[in-house]
Design a protein around this motif. Sequence first.
Motif, short mmCIF file in Angstrom:
data_model
loop_
_atom_site.label_atom_id
_atom_site.label_comp_id
_atom_site.label_asym_id
_atom_site.label_seq_id
_atom_site.Cartn_x
_atom_site.Cartn_y
_atom_site.Cartn_z
N GLY A 29 0.85 -1.20 0.11
CA GLY A 29 -0.10 -0.09 0.07
C GLY A 29 0.71 1.24 -0.03
O GLY A 29 0.27 2.50 0.18
N GLU A 30 2.14 1.04 0.01
CA GLU A 30 2.87 2.34 -0.08
C GLU A 30 3.26 2.89 -1.44
O GLU A 30 3.35 2.01 -2.27
N LEU A 31 3.44 4.18 -1.59
CA LEU A 31 3.69 4.66 -2.82
C LEU A 31 5.10 5.20 -2.60
O LEU A 31 5.48 6.30 -1.94
N VAL A 32 6.14 4.92 -3.35
CA VAL A 32 7.42 5.26 -3.55
C VAL A 32 7.66 5.89 -4.64
O VAL A 32 7.43 5.23 -5.70
N THR A 33 8.39 6.97 -4.72
CA THR A 33 8.66 7.55 -6.05
C THR A 33 10.52 7.20 -6.14
O THR A 33 11.11 7.20 -5.13
N LEU A 200 3.74 13.36 -4.21
CA LEU A 200 2.80 12.22 -4.49
C LEU A 200 3.27 11.25 -3.34
O LEU A 200 2.40 10.39 -3.04
N SER A 201 4.55 10.87 -2.81
CA SER A 201 5.13 9.72 -2.39
C SER A 201 4.99 9.90 -0.69
O SER A 201 5.03 10.81 0.15
N ASP A 202 4.76 8.53 -0.25
CA ASP A 202 4.94 8.22 1.25
C ASP A 202 6.43 8.40 1.33
O ASP A 202 7.17 8.93 2.39
N ARG A 203 7.37 7.65 0.55
CA ARG A 203 8.76 7.73 0.58
C ARG A 203 9.29 8.13 -0.74
O ARG A 203 8.74 7.68 -1.87
N VAL A 204 10.46 8.68 -0.77
CA VAL A 204 11.32 9.13 -2.01
C VAL A 204 12.58 8.31 -1.98
O VAL A 204 13.08 8.59 -1.06
#
Lengths: 346, 260
Positions: A29-33, A200-204
């Motif tokens: 469920g995480e969004l990482v760029t 956007l991200s949770d983590r970059v």
Amino acid sequence: MPALDIQSVTKSYNKLRVLDRVSAQIDKGELVTLLGPSGCGKTTLLRSIAGLADIDEGRIVLEGRDVTKVPIHKRGIAMVFQSHALFPHMSVADNVAFGLKMQGVGKAEREDRVKRALSLVRLDAYLTRMPHELSGGQQQRVAIARAIVTNPTALLLDEPFGALDRKLRETLQVELRRLTKELGITAIFVTHDQEEAVVLSDRVAVMNAGVIQQIAPAVDVYENPANEFVANFMGFQNIFDAKVRSAQELAIGDTVIATDKIDVAPGEGIRMAIRAERVSITAGHREGAIPGQVSSSTYLGEQNAYVVDTADGPVTARIPTSVARFSMGEAVSVSFDPAAVRVLAS
Amino acid sequence: MNRLFFGVVIALLFTFILAPTVVIALSSFGTSEILEFPPQSFTLRWYAYALARPEFTSAAWNSLWLAVSSTAIATPLAIAASLAITRGRLPGREVLQTILLAPLVVPSVVIGLAILLASSRLGFSSGSTRLIAAHVLIVLPYLVRTTSASLVRLDPLAEEAARTLGANSLRTFLHVTLPGLAPGLLAGMIFGFIISFDNVSISLFLANARTNTLPLSLMSYVEYNLDPSVAAVSTLLILMALVVAIALERFAGLRKTLGA
């Protein structure tokens, strides 16, 4: 167990190492760029996860399953490309239904899921349209619907909004984030745009030269860059050599400036960074500030960007126009907000 | 004034292109024993006469069979070649393309003679196989040309997208690549069919009594006869080409297929 476990992935093209022992864990469920300049390896990493590029060493584990040697079509991922890559001879509905058809989903369920996916991207009225009848933003929304409808284990996006104008891009960023969070989709998003990554991200994950330089929540990457490359890429305009004087003092040339706590032994030479917004300028000379001369001034609306030439190099500052204005050649001194000074790992 | 001038030029051009066809079509209906234009009175008897002559009908079947089989053999070859030329990272693909398109520039008399000499030297003289092979050769450039044109316009990322969505390479080819290159492929197949069906210069060297083609039998017929049956056959051929062109326009859009 992470949804995606990238283990020491290495890849070379013609002896040039484009990925150098890259490792990262991404939660469900995480969004990482993946953020970085062109040629940094971010797209290659994404294509390796998809299976579109082979890797030389390392493993890629998707939800506990080692997929390193699994062909593309059996990985259960979905991908969105910069050019929407829709099937030009199929209607919007057929495009979205394609993945389900390949999975052998029955017709009734297929139609139902296609409608639901298209309503998630607010295109339910466009079922029978052909791709070339849609605008660029609509095409990219169809591509997103086509990808999410299959419930992919990971949604991979390769600069999907790169070709769109700024306003549309911002709208789609918000929509994509809402969508992945609502559906709990694990997503990996490639971009070279820092702003997009932060929004956007949770983590970059900031990449350079085939290596992840820093992987952290957007706020951390933006405010506490791990090294000089990240600082530079995340828009720290001022980076200097400095010497540690004590736990709360740095020397830049002959000037001693105050900082928050520093974890480096006194006497060591380090690199420090500070954003232009956290630099202030005062007229004339002042203790604990670096003397210099205004050498350029650019009007930015709310702010003025100044470059002050000092004995230790040029310093960029952004001063709200409501606070103060300085003229070219004026003798000034620049000082740094102690809380905003960052010491960079070498 | 200017418009009038261009109008006249265009009218003349069309006359120049269409007049021979009209002359042939009209004279095929003439009652006279030798070709005449304009015909004095009209009849359909030359059509009946031509269709009853075995030298024409069997030659027509030969030509049809030859055109269909050479196009059918050339089609998968052209797909593979176009994929290799436009998609592959094959070294020397420009050379490959030039070689494949060469039959367009080399005079076909030369090709016919070359194949005749080469195949005799190799002791390979089965009439129909040799003929089909030669026709595949002259049909191929048309197919490769039009198929590559379609392929260039097909986004390779669409194929990658299909792969990530769970399609293996065969299904990706069938569902995404093939429909993408269908317009060019179809146009190429029709061109190829007509090129093969109409060919004289290569068949002249390679056909024998059993594999005589329609254009060849028409040629030898007019050497000794000048009755309107030749015109009748020609009119039927023109009609066939017309039907194909209209069908192509209807189903695929002729302009779209030709990439205009």
